[in-house]
Design a protein around this motif. Sequence first.
Motif, short mmCIF file in Angstrom:
data_model
loop_
_atom_site.label_atom_id
_atom_site.label_comp_id
_atom_site.label_asym_id
_atom_site.label_seq_id
_atom_site.Cartn_x
_atom_site.Cartn_y
_atom_site.Cartn_z
N SER A 87 0.83 -1.20 0.00
CA SER A 87 0.00 0.00 0.00
C SER A 87 0.86 1.24 0.00
O SER A 87 1.99 1.25 0.50
CB SER A 87 -0.93 0.04 1.21
OG SER A 87 -0.21 0.35 2.38
N ILE A 89 0.06 5.83 -0.02
CA ILE A 89 -0.99 6.73 0.48
C ILE A 89 -2.13 6.86 -0.53
O ILE A 89 -3.26 7.16 -0.15
CB ILE A 89 -0.40 8.10 0.86
CG1 ILE A 89 -1.35 8.81 1.81
CG2 ILE A 89 -0.07 8.95 -0.34
CD1 ILE A 89 -0.75 9.98 2.52
N CYS A 144 6.51 0.44 6.49
CA CYS A 144 7.48 1.39 5.92
C CYS A 144 6.83 2.72 5.55
O CYS A 144 7.34 3.40 4.67
CB CYS A 144 8.09 0.82 4.64
SG CYS A 144 9.00 -0.70 4.85
N1 LIG Z 1 14.75 6.77 4.16
C1 LIG Z 1 15.53 6.42 5.18
O1 LIG Z 1 16.76 6.26 5.03
C2 LIG Z 1 14.96 6.17 6.55
C3 LIG Z 1 15.85 5.90 7.59
C4 LIG Z 1 15.33 5.59 8.85
C5 LIG Z 1 13.95 5.58 9.06
N2 LIG Z 1 13.12 5.87 8.02
C6 LIG Z 1 11.68 5.83 8.30
O2 LIG Z 1 11.05 4.94 7.38
C7 LIG Z 1 9.73 5.41 7.11
C8 LIG Z 1 9.56 5.58 5.60
O3 LIG Z 1 10.49 6.54 5.14
P1 LIG Z 1 10.77 6.78 3.59
O4 LIG Z 1 12.11 7.42 3.50
O5 LIG Z 1 10.50 5.54 2.81
O6 LIG Z 1 9.67 7.87 3.28
P2 LIG Z 1 9.00 8.23 1.84
O7 LIG Z 1 8.41 9.57 2.02
O8 LIG Z 1 9.96 7.97 0.75
O9 LIG Z 1 7.84 7.16 1.73
C9 LIG Z 1 6.76 7.14 2.61
C10 LIG Z 1 5.63 6.44 1.90
O10 LIG Z 1 4.58 6.25 2.82
C11 LIG Z 1 3.40 6.31 2.09
N3 LIG Z 1 2.30 6.53 3.01
C12 LIG Z 1 1.98 7.61 3.74
N4 LIG Z 1 0.88 7.38 4.48
C13 LIG Z 1 0.50 6.11 4.22
C14 LIG Z 1 -0.55 5.28 4.68
N5 LIG Z 1 -1.45 5.71 5.56
N6 LIG Z 1 -0.63 4.02 4.20
C15 LIG Z 1 0.28 3.56 3.31
N7 LIG Z 1 1.30 4.29 2.85
C16 LIG Z 1 1.42 5.56 3.29
C17 LIG Z 1 3.60 7.44 1.09
O11 LIG Z 1 2.76 7.28 -0.03
C18 LIG Z 1 5.08 7.22 0.72
O12 LIG Z 1 5.19 6.45 -0.45
C19 LIG Z 1 9.57 6.71 7.89
O13 LIG Z 1 8.90 6.44 9.08
C20 LIG Z 1 10.99 7.16 8.12
O14 LIG Z 1 11.12 7.98 9.26
C21 LIG Z 1 13.59 6.16 6.78
#
Ligand SMILES: NC(=O)c1ccc[n+]([C@@H]2O[C@H](COP(=O)([O-])OP(=O)(O)OC[C@H]3O[C@@H](n4cnc5c(N)ncnc54)[C@H](O)[C@@H]3O)[C@@H](O)[C@H]2O)c1
Length: 153
Positions: A87, A89, A144
């Motif tokens: 999934s 958003i 994620c």
């Molecule tokens: N990118 C990194 O290196 C990193 C490192 C540590 C932690 N994180 C954590 O991992 C998580 C994801 O980060 P990211 O970098 O992939 O962010 P991103 O912004 O690239 O992706 C987030 C995704 O979540 C989706 N989303 C939002 N609300 C949603 C919902 N209700 N249901 C399903 N999908 C939903 C969005 O469409 C988006 O595709 C975050 O919590 C972030 O803090 C990321």
Amino acid sequence: MAWILDEYSNFHGYSPAVVTGKPIDLGGSLGRDAATGRGVMFGTEALLNEHGKSISGQRFVIQGFGNVGSWAAKLISEQGGKIVAVSGITGAFLNEHGKNKDGIDTESLLNYTKEHRGVKGFDGAHPIDANSILVKDCDIFVLCFFELRKTRD
Ligand SMILES: NC(=O)c1ccc[n+]([C@@H]2O[C@H](COP(=O)([O-])OP(=O)(O)OC[C@H]3O[C@@H](n4cnc5c(N)ncnc54)[C@H](O)[C@@H]3O)[C@@H](O)[C@H]2O)c1
């Protein structure tokens, strides 16, 4: 990050280990885009190994298909994991049976999301209600997504 490295080094001498996310030519690491998703894959594999299992043949549901979720999905697929539902958003998809018995083709979903800025409209799997992803049958649920908050009412 380059600025932090520079400031820290002014006080403590050249210290390239001080912070991650530096530009490559200042000692940054290659592979940062994939790093967190790769960590998800390695961590999952290690956990499964402790239980005498491996990623291969397990069925995964992935909530969130941004940087972390898409890399995790791709790398888990490459290890033989079956991505049964994903999934984002803008929508959610299930592909347990039917079109692709091997699960969702993460490569084509990734290409689709790059082009369409989200998963909505992807035709390589069956659209499902986004909330229902939480109760789909799977071996491993991978969380994620990035919580979107209102900054001010
Ligand atoms: N990118 C990194 O290196 C990193 C490192 C540590 C932690 N994180 C954590 O991992 C998580 C994801 O980060 P990211 O970098 O992939 O962010 P991103 O912004 O690239 O992706 C987030 C995704 O979540 C989706 N989303 C939002 N609300 C949603 C919902 N209700 N249901 C399903 N999908 C939903 C969005 O469409 C988006 O595709 C975050 O919590 C972030 O803090 C990321």
